[in-house]
Design a protein around this motif. Sequence first.
Motif, PDB file in Angstrom:
ATOM      1  N   CYS A  76      18.632  16.638  -2.723  1.00 47.86           N
ATOM      2  CA  CYS A  76      18.884  15.401  -1.983  1.00 47.86           C
ATOM      3  C   CYS A  76      18.958  14.183  -2.883  1.00 47.86           C
ATOM      4  N   GLN A  77      18.831  14.403  -4.217  1.00 50.60           N
ATOM      5  CA  GLN A  77      18.846  13.314  -5.196  1.00 50.60           C
ATOM      6  C   GLN A  77      17.793  12.256  -4.832  1.00 50.60           C
ATOM      7  N   CYS A  78      16.549  12.749  -4.701  1.00 53.44           N
ATOM      8  CA  CYS A  78      15.446  11.884  -4.282  1.00 53.44           C
ATOM      9  C   CYS A  78      14.300  11.931  -5.318  1.00 53.44           C
ATOM     10  N   LEU A  79      13.592  10.802  -5.390  1.00 51.62           N
ATOM     11  CA  LEU A  79      12.334  10.723  -6.143  1.00 51.62           C
ATOM     12  C   LEU A  79      11.185  10.716  -5.136  1.00 51.62           C
ATOM     13  N   HIS A  80      10.275  11.650  -5.293  1.00 54.37           N
ATOM     14  CA  HIS A  80       9.110  11.740  -4.404  1.00 54.37           C
ATOM     15  C   HIS A  80       7.877  11.208  -5.170  1.00 54.37           C
ATOM     16  N   LEU A  81       7.199  10.212  -4.554  1.00 55.89           N
ATOM     17  CA  LEU A  81       5.997   9.599  -5.152  1.00 55.89           C
ATOM     18  C   LEU A  81       4.765   9.965  -4.324  1.00 55.89           C
ATOM     19  N   GLN A  82       3.644  10.186  -5.018  1.00 55.46           N
ATOM     20  CA  GLN A  82       2.349  10.381  -4.340  1.00 55.46           C
ATOM     21  C   GLN A  82       1.251   9.704  -5.173  1.00 55.46           C
ATOM     22  N   TRP A  83       0.286   9.126  -4.448  1.00 52.91           N
ATOM     23  CA  TRP A  83      -0.809   8.390  -5.123  1.00 52.91           C
ATOM     24  C   TRP A  83      -2.014   8.278  -4.176  1.00 52.91           C
ATOM     25  N   THR A  84      -3.087   7.755  -4.730  1.00 53.75           N
ATOM     26  CA  THR A  84      -4.310   7.526  -3.939  1.00 53.75           C
ATOM     27  C   THR A  84      -4.881   6.161  -4.298  1.00 53.75           C
ATOM     28  N   VAL A  85      -5.882   5.708  -3.451  1.00 48.94           N
ATOM     29  CA  VAL A  85      -6.644   4.464  -3.706  1.00 48.94           C
ATOM     30  C   VAL A  85      -8.131   4.846  -3.670  1.00 48.94           C
ATOM     31  N   HIS A  86      -8.762   4.887  -4.837  1.00 46.09           N
ATOM     32  CA  HIS A  86     -10.148   5.351  -4.911  1.00 46.09           C
ATOM     33  C   HIS A  86     -11.165   4.246  -4.681  1.00 46.09           C
ATOM     34  N   SER A  87     -10.798   3.013  -4.715  1.00 43.72           N
ATOM     35  CA  SER A  87     -11.766   1.901  -4.680  1.00 43.72           C
ATOM     36  C   SER A  87     -12.270   1.602  -3.274  1.00 43.72           C
ATOM     37  N   LEU A  88     -11.688   2.241  -2.285  1.00 41.65           N
ATOM     38  CA  LEU A  88     -12.140   1.967  -0.920  1.00 41.65           C
ATOM     39  C   LEU A  88     -13.531   2.532  -0.687  1.00 41.65           C
ATOM     40  N   ALA A  89     -14.266   1.843   0.178  1.00 38.80           N
ATOM     41  CA  ALA A  89     -15.605   2.313   0.553  1.00 38.80           C
ATOM     42  C   ALA A  89     -15.457   3.562   1.406  1.00 38.80           C
ATOM     43  N   TYR A  90     -16.532   4.284   1.549  1.00 37.87           N
ATOM     44  CA  TYR A  90     -16.523   5.534   2.286  1.00 37.87           C
ATOM     45  C   TYR A  90     -16.233   5.271   3.744  1.00 37.87           C
ATOM     46  N   HIS A  91     -15.362   5.970   4.307  1.00 39.92           N
ATOM     47  CA  HIS A  91     -14.928   5.848   5.703  1.00 39.92           C
ATOM     48  C   HIS A  91     -14.271   4.515   6.010  1.00 39.92           C
ATOM     49  N   GLN A  92     -13.949   3.766   5.001  1.00 43.90           N
ATOM     50  CA  GLN A  92     -13.303   2.478   5.239  1.00 43.90           C
ATOM     51  C   GLN A  92     -11.795   2.681   5.393  1.00 43.90           C
ATOM     52  N   GLU A  93     -11.113   1.992   6.347  1.00 38.83           N
ATOM     53  CA  GLU A  93      -9.663   2.024   6.568  1.00 38.83           C
ATOM     54  C   GLU A  93      -9.137   0.606   6.483  1.00 38.83           C
ATOM     55  N   LEU A  94      -8.125   0.443   5.663  1.00 39.08           N
ATOM     56  CA  LEU A  94      -7.512  -0.867   5.495  1.00 39.08           C
ATOM     57  C   LEU A  94      -5.999  -0.731   5.572  1.00 39.08           C
ATOM     58  N   LYS A  95      -5.366  -1.769   6.117  1.00 44.00           N
ATOM     59  CA  LYS A  95      -3.903  -1.846   6.116  1.00 44.00           C
ATOM     60  C   LYS A  95      -3.468  -2.510   4.823  1.00 44.00           C
ATOM     61  N   MET A  96      -2.649  -1.754   4.043  1.00 43.57           N
ATOM     62  CA  MET A  96      -2.274  -2.241   2.712  1.00 43.57           C
ATOM     63  C   MET A  96      -0.746  -2.224   2.540  1.00 43.57           C
ATOM     64  N   VAL A  97      -0.349  -3.015   1.601  1.00 47.69           N
ATOM     65  CA  VAL A  97       1.077  -3.081   1.227  1.00 47.69           C
ATOM     66  C   VAL A  97       1.182  -2.667  -0.235  1.00 47.69           C
ATOM     67  N   PHE A  98       2.140  -1.718  -0.479  1.00 46.42           N
ATOM     68  CA  PHE A  98       2.373  -1.254  -1.848  1.00 46.42           C
ATOM     69  C   PHE A  98       3.775  -1.699  -2.282  1.00 46.42           C
ATOM     70  N   GLN A  99       3.829  -2.388  -3.365  1.00 47.68           N
ATOM     71  CA  GLN A  99       5.112  -2.814  -3.928  1.00 47.68           C
ATOM     72  C   GLN A  99       5.515  -1.851  -5.041  1.00 47.68           C
ATOM     73  N   ILE A 100       6.770  -1.263  -4.882  1.00 44.88           N
ATOM     74  CA  ILE A 100       7.219  -0.209  -5.793  1.00 44.88           C
ATOM     75  C   ILE A 100       8.411  -0.737  -6.572  1.00 44.88           C
ATOM     76  N   GLN A 101       8.371  -0.561  -7.864  1.00 43.87           N
ATOM     77  CA  GLN A 101       9.489  -0.932  -8.760  1.00 43.87           C
ATOM     78  C   GLN A 101      10.061   0.325  -9.409  1.00 43.87           C
ATOM     79  N   ILE A 102      11.411   0.358  -9.468  1.00 44.43           N
ATOM     80  CA  ILE A 102      12.092   1.499 -10.108  1.00 44.43           C
ATOM     81  C   ILE A 102      13.051   0.931 -11.145  1.00 44.43           C
ATOM     82  N   SER A 103      12.965   1.441 -12.352  1.00 46.93           N
ATOM     83  CA  SER A 103      13.859   1.041 -13.448  1.00 46.93           C
ATOM     84  C   SER A 103      14.684   2.240 -13.878  1.00 46.93           C
ATOM     85  N   ARG A 104      15.828   1.920 -14.513  1.00 51.63           N
ATOM     86  CA  ARG A 104      16.731   2.992 -14.955  1.00 51.63           C
ATOM     87  C   ARG A 104      17.028   2.788 -16.428  1.00 51.63           C
TER      88      ARG A 104
END
Length: 977
Positions: free
Chosen positions: A45-73
């Motif tokens: 499909c000519q796709c890039l698949h990204l996966q990541w985590t956020v470890h700094s969150l407190a236990y059982h804590q849920e937050l609404k976050m925004v991730f800004q992604i940059q792609i260079s060629r």
Amino acid sequence: MALFAVFQTTFLLALLSLRTYESEVLSEPLPLTPESLKVSVNSTCQCLHLQWTVHSLAYHQELKMVFQIQISRFKTSNVIWVENYSTTVKRNQVLHWSWESELPLECAAHFIRMRSMVDDARIPKPGFWSNWSSWEEADAQNMLGHDPLFVFPKDKLVEEGSNVTICYVSRIHQDNISCYLEGVQIYGEQLDRSVSAFELKNVSFIREKGTNVFCKVDQGGVLGGIVLFVSKVLEEPKDFSCETQDLKTLTCTWDPGSDTGLTKQPSQSYTLFESFSGKKTLCKHRNWCDWQVAQDSQETFNFTLLAENYLRKRSVSILFNLTQRVHPMTPYNLLPKNVGATKATMTWKVHSIGNNSTLLCQLELLAEGKVIQQSNVSIKVNGEYLLSELEPDTEYVARVRCAYTNHFWKWSELISQKFNTAEAAPSEAPDVWRNLKLVSGHPTVSLFWKPLSKVHANGKILFYNVIVENLDKPSRFEVLSIPAPASSTELTLDQCSYQIHVTAHNSVGPSPASVIVVSGDPGNEEVEKGRVNGTEDGFSVSWKPQSGDATGYVVEWCDGPQDLPCVLQWKNLGPNTTSTVIRSGAFRPGVRYNFRIYGISTRRMAHLLEKKAGYLEELAPSDNPQVVMSKLTSRSFTLSWKDYSTESQPGFIQGYHVYLKPKAGEQCHPAFEKTVLPEDSVCCKYTIDNPEQKTFVVENLQPESVYEFIVTPYTSVGEGPLDAFTKVTTLDEYSHTLIHIILPMIFCILIVMIICYLKSQWLKEKCYPDSPNPYKSSVLSLIKSKENPHLTIMYVNDCVPDAIEVINKPEGSKIQFLGTRKSPTETEFTKPAYLYLLPTEKNYSGPGPCICFENFTYNQAASDFASCGHFPVTPQAPRHQLGPLTSPENLLKALEQNYMNSLGEIPAGEANLNYVSQLASPTSGDKDSLPTNPPEPALCSEYKMQTAIPLGLASAPPSENSSLSSTTLLGQGEHCR
């Protein structure tokens, strides 16, 4: 109780402490940087698949976050894509995000990084971005092999009309690489030293097996390529509908549109989903699907039809009541029974719907493809209907369809059945007409009739009966049976009147009789003639009404041109009709049609009333008359075209135009008008407005002048072609006078020549015969009349020659004449020598009459040198005393002896011997003097030589010393009489 109070106080303090901690955490922004970022490449499909985590969150804590992604060629500083991705994050949750690249990932290295920001409403302070993660590289070129040239993307699937970017990767670092789309070169952009990209816009579907794209090195022969699969766009299903035939099964149908199937992708699939029951079924067909109705008496259905393929999905929905979508099955066993000539009964059966449901059936009757009857019948199982008012011997088609009575939705499919009604006797008399003419003095009637129409024939016509009844002798009649399909016959009649009955017969019986009366009179009486005008609808023919016993009228005409055999047509009209329009598909423009109007009396006899002629459309004449020029003089000539037929022309001839081209500078005669021809030449034109005038005298011309003329007819549309002019030169002023003199002279000369030719034999015998006949000689008559009427004809046998004339023509020979000598030059071709035979009487002493013979017919050479010899004859001697010199036999013997002695002295050559004899009638005159000075004769007679003696029989010329007497033959004999 005290224990409970202590426990409650402890719980409240702990809860308060927790609230205080949470408030502190939320009130202070934390740096939540994305961690464990991983990037993978999906070439399909000519796709890039990204996966990541956020470890700094407190236990059982849920937050609404925004991730800004940059792609260079190619390098990190070349940012080509920036996107913000919002989601709710938990501690240690693995997040996923995909990005589809327009440029194939194999053609360039990509670098990805991201940062995050808390975007939760529970945190009042404005948020801030975390630090960027480290750059992650995704380079698909590491997975390529060692080939020198690669083209990407491989086996890409796109929809028609999409934009596609392709690229190639070269390991040989050459600039001379060309790429082609289905054999057509394409041009792109070089991204770096080994990579070039090509953008294909609005790609179209070419074939199911895909579109070929390849690149190659121009001279190296290295080749690489891909197959681009372009699918047609998936359409939304159209005309989606569901219905039932038995309230047990629903059949849903739709229009699927274009098939999107390819080699790489199957055709689109369809799924039927019912929302009230929650059931769904995968349809096995592209355009219809069955749904089984459950037994729970569900009447309302809400269907959704989903169409999907690899690229997209489309859906459509419908809501309906089951009893309002009933489409009955096709009726069966449709049969006719009790079929007669005008009636028939139709029966059929239907399939039942539910419990004793009623169906409304529609019965249609068709003839020649048109519906002529329609009836509705309500039935449950069996149907029956009586058809009436039918035509005999006619083919009909009956068809039936049915619908649900409770709620009309659709008619069922039609069922059809053909049948034929029985025959009946013809219902109408034949339309009969006649044409009367005289053949060898006998009246001959050509009888015509038109075939009955199918409506009136009521069956197949087998034959026609013609009954001819003599009205003057009623007991005499004749019956003729003429097999069909004949439509005419000829009858030879006498001068009596006849009544003719014509009937048509089929297998049932005869038709009513058609009656017509004819007489021996051909009816060529003179009647009024007129013209009719043709239109697009035909000819409008009218005539004067006839007072009295007219029972009808007949208009007669021929369909074809006059020069073709007549195809007789006629039209019968009622007694109150005085006009009609004649129509025929055979009518053509430029053809004259003649119409004859007849009145029919009560006795059924036809009388000619009027004649009409007309054209459907008049045209200009296509040819000109053949003009004959006559009576040419110095001042005029006459033109005539009497053989020109005006009736065979493509229009009514209104007259003629006579065109005359005069010599240069000559003015037109006052009767002519000056006109300019199409080729810009000036001409004089005279108009003859009488079409019957076919002669014209052109006058007031100049002598010995050249003129050109042409005669063209004209109609109301135009005139004939101005093609070939005829030249004529007028005569000299006096030439006609000379002709009157010369022609009779030439005629007289010809008459004389003919007479001379016919009388040539007679003239020859009279003037120059080959062998003169003394009895027919005119000389004798002259001599008798003028000199001596008692003279008679001299016979050779009765005479003795007095002298022999020798004619000698040798070349270079020496000839000696009697009594003289001459040199050879003087004697060559000179006058002939003579041998003289003289009388031997002793008492002969004086001159006498002489005779000279010559005959040019016997010897032409002798005639050229002929001369008369003079012989002395005693004039006093009476006739009986002039005895014979000698007989011819004795003379020949003596001459032969003399000839033998002198043969050696005569050279070879031509020599003739002529004898000279006496003649009773003397004449005067000498032709030549005799040798040795002979005595002058008193009388001399000149005569044609009668006998030729060869020179060999004559004696040689006398010698120098010889005397005349030495060659004289003496003897006694009879005198000439």
